[in-house]
Design a protein around this motif. Structure first.
Motif, short mmCIF file in Angstrom:
data_model
loop_
_atom_site.label_atom_id
_atom_site.label_comp_id
_atom_site.label_asym_id
_atom_site.label_seq_id
_atom_site.Cartn_x
_atom_site.Cartn_y
_atom_site.Cartn_z
N CYS A 1 0.85 -1.19 0.00
CA CYS A 1 0.00 0.00 0.00
C CYS A 1 0.89 1.24 0.00
O CYS A 1 1.79 1.35 0.82
CB CYS A 1 -0.88 -0.04 1.24
SG CYS A 1 -1.77 1.48 1.53
N PRO A 2 0.67 2.15 -0.93
CA PRO A 2 1.51 3.36 -1.00
C PRO A 2 1.33 4.27 0.20
O PRO A 2 2.13 5.16 0.43
CB PRO A 2 1.06 4.05 -2.29
CG PRO A 2 -0.29 3.49 -2.61
CD PRO A 2 -0.35 2.12 -1.99
N ASP B 1 -5.41 8.62 0.03
CA ASP B 1 -4.71 8.96 -1.19
C ASP B 1 -5.55 9.91 -2.03
O ASP B 1 -5.04 10.86 -2.60
CB ASP B 1 -4.41 7.68 -1.97
CG ASP B 1 -3.59 7.99 -3.21
OD1 ASP B 1 -2.38 8.22 -3.05
OD2 ASP B 1 -4.15 8.03 -4.31
N LEU B 2 -6.82 9.63 -2.07
CA LEU B 2 -7.70 10.46 -2.88
C LEU B 2 -7.70 11.89 -2.36
O LEU B 2 -7.60 12.84 -3.13
CB LEU B 2 -9.11 9.87 -2.82
CG LEU B 2 -10.10 10.53 -3.79
CD1 LEU B 2 -9.73 10.18 -5.22
CD2 LEU B 2 -11.50 10.08 -3.48
N SER B 3 -7.78 12.03 -1.06
CA SER B 3 -7.84 13.39 -0.53
C SER B 3 -6.50 14.10 -0.73
O SER B 3 -6.45 15.29 -0.95
CB SER B 3 -8.23 13.37 0.95
OG SER B 3 -7.35 12.56 1.67
N LEU C 1 -4.73 -5.13 -0.83
CA LEU C 1 -5.75 -6.13 -1.09
C LEU C 1 -6.32 -5.89 -2.48
O LEU C 1 -6.45 -4.75 -2.89
CB LEU C 1 -6.87 -6.02 -0.06
CG LEU C 1 -6.47 -6.42 1.36
CD1 LEU C 1 -7.66 -6.26 2.29
CD2 LEU C 1 -5.94 -7.84 1.40
N PRO C 2 -6.60 -6.98 -3.16
CA PRO C 2 -7.11 -6.85 -4.53
C PRO C 2 -8.32 -5.94 -4.61
O PRO C 2 -8.46 -5.17 -5.54
CB PRO C 2 -7.47 -8.28 -4.93
CG PRO C 2 -6.88 -9.18 -3.92
CD PRO C 2 -6.50 -8.38 -2.72
N GLN C 3 -9.18 -6.04 -3.64
CA GLN C 3 -10.40 -5.25 -3.74
C GLN C 3 -10.16 -3.77 -3.50
O GLN C 3 -11.00 -2.95 -3.82
CB GLN C 3 -11.49 -5.77 -2.80
CG GLN C 3 -11.10 -5.74 -1.35
CD GLN C 3 -10.62 -7.11 -0.90
OE1 GLN C 3 -9.75 -7.70 -1.52
NE2 GLN C 3 -11.18 -7.61 0.17
N TYR C 4 -9.01 -3.46 -2.93
CA TYR C 4 -8.70 -2.05 -2.69
C TYR C 4 -7.47 -1.62 -3.47
O TYR C 4 -6.95 -0.56 -3.25
CB TYR C 4 -8.47 -1.80 -1.21
CG TYR C 4 -9.65 -2.11 -0.36
CD1 TYR C 4 -10.82 -1.37 -0.53
CD2 TYR C 4 -9.61 -3.11 0.58
CE1 TYR C 4 -11.92 -1.66 0.25
CE2 TYR C 4 -10.71 -3.39 1.36
CZ TYR C 4 -11.86 -2.66 1.19
OH TYR C 4 -12.94 -2.93 1.97
N HIS C 5 -7.03 -2.48 -4.34
CA HIS C 5 -5.84 -2.23 -5.11
C HIS C 5 -5.75 -0.78 -5.57
O HIS C 5 -6.72 -0.25 -6.08
CB HIS C 5 -5.82 -3.17 -6.32
CG HIS C 5 -4.57 -3.05 -7.11
ND1 HIS C 5 -3.41 -3.71 -6.78
CD2 HIS C 5 -4.29 -2.31 -8.20
CE1 HIS C 5 -2.48 -3.39 -7.66
NE2 HIS C 5 -2.98 -2.55 -8.52
N PRO C 6 -4.63 -0.15 -5.46
CA PRO C 6 -3.40 -0.72 -4.90
C PRO C 6 -3.25 -0.46 -3.41
O PRO C 6 -2.14 -0.45 -2.91
CB PRO C 6 -2.33 0.03 -5.68
CG PRO C 6 -2.90 1.39 -5.90
CD PRO C 6 -4.42 1.21 -5.95
N PHE C 7 -4.35 -0.23 -2.76
CA PHE C 7 -4.26 0.08 -1.34
C PHE C 7 -4.61 -1.13 -0.50
O PHE C 7 -5.05 -2.15 -1.02
CB PHE C 7 -5.20 1.24 -1.01
CG PHE C 7 -4.96 2.43 -1.89
CD1 PHE C 7 -3.88 3.26 -1.67
CD2 PHE C 7 -5.78 2.67 -2.96
CE1 PHE C 7 -3.64 4.34 -2.50
CE2 PHE C 7 -5.55 3.74 -3.80
CZ PHE C 7 -4.48 4.58 -3.57
N CYS C 8 -4.44 -0.98 0.78
CA CYS C 8 -4.71 -2.11 1.66
C CYS C 8 -6.11 -2.02 2.21
O CYS C 8 -6.64 -2.98 2.73
CB CYS C 8 -3.70 -2.12 2.79
SG CYS C 8 -3.97 -0.81 3.97
N SER C 9 -6.66 -0.86 2.12
CA SER C 9 -7.99 -0.69 2.70
C SER C 9 -8.67 0.51 2.09
O SER C 9 -8.04 1.34 1.43
CB SER C 9 -7.87 -0.51 4.21
OG SER C 9 -7.17 0.68 4.47
N ARG C 10 -9.91 0.58 2.36
CA ARG C 10 -10.69 1.69 1.85
C ARG C 10 -10.16 3.00 2.41
O ARG C 10 -10.09 4.03 1.76
CB ARG C 10 -12.14 1.49 2.30
CG ARG C 10 -13.06 2.61 2.00
CD ARG C 10 -13.54 2.53 0.55
NE ARG C 10 -14.21 3.74 0.16
CZ ARG C 10 -15.48 4.01 0.46
NH1 ARG C 10 -16.18 3.14 1.12
NH2 ARG C 10 -16.03 5.14 0.09
#
Ligand SMILES: [Zn+2]
Length: 71
Positions: free
Chosen positions: A15-16, A38-40, A23-32
């Motif tokens: 996770c950056p 990152d988005l913010s 996690l694949p579902q949050y790729h490339p992050f580990c969590s929501r």
């Protein structure tokens, strides 16, 4: 001579944000949460909002000099 290190599987990207396993579902992050972080960050860079300017209305006039009685 073996030239191919077959022992290595494709390492998952960390996770950056927090460097945990992503996690694949949050790729490339580990969590929501990290995705949101990152988005913010991205948004704040894009909008590069200047320092908050204090809007001074007539609500708070500057302190007037006190008239001291000249005795
Ligand atoms: Zn993370």
């Amino acid at each position: 001579m073996t030239d191919a290190p077959a022992r290595r599987e494709r390492p998952p990207r960390p996770c950056p944000i927090c460097k945990k396993m992503s996690l694949p579902q949050y790729h490339p992050f580990c969590s929501r949460r990290c995705a949101d972080v990152d988005l913010s960050r991205w948004f704040s860079e894009v909008y590069a909002a200047p320092a908050e300017e204090k809007e001074t209305d007539d609500e708070a006039p500057p302190p007037a000099p006190r008239d001291e009685p000249d005795a």
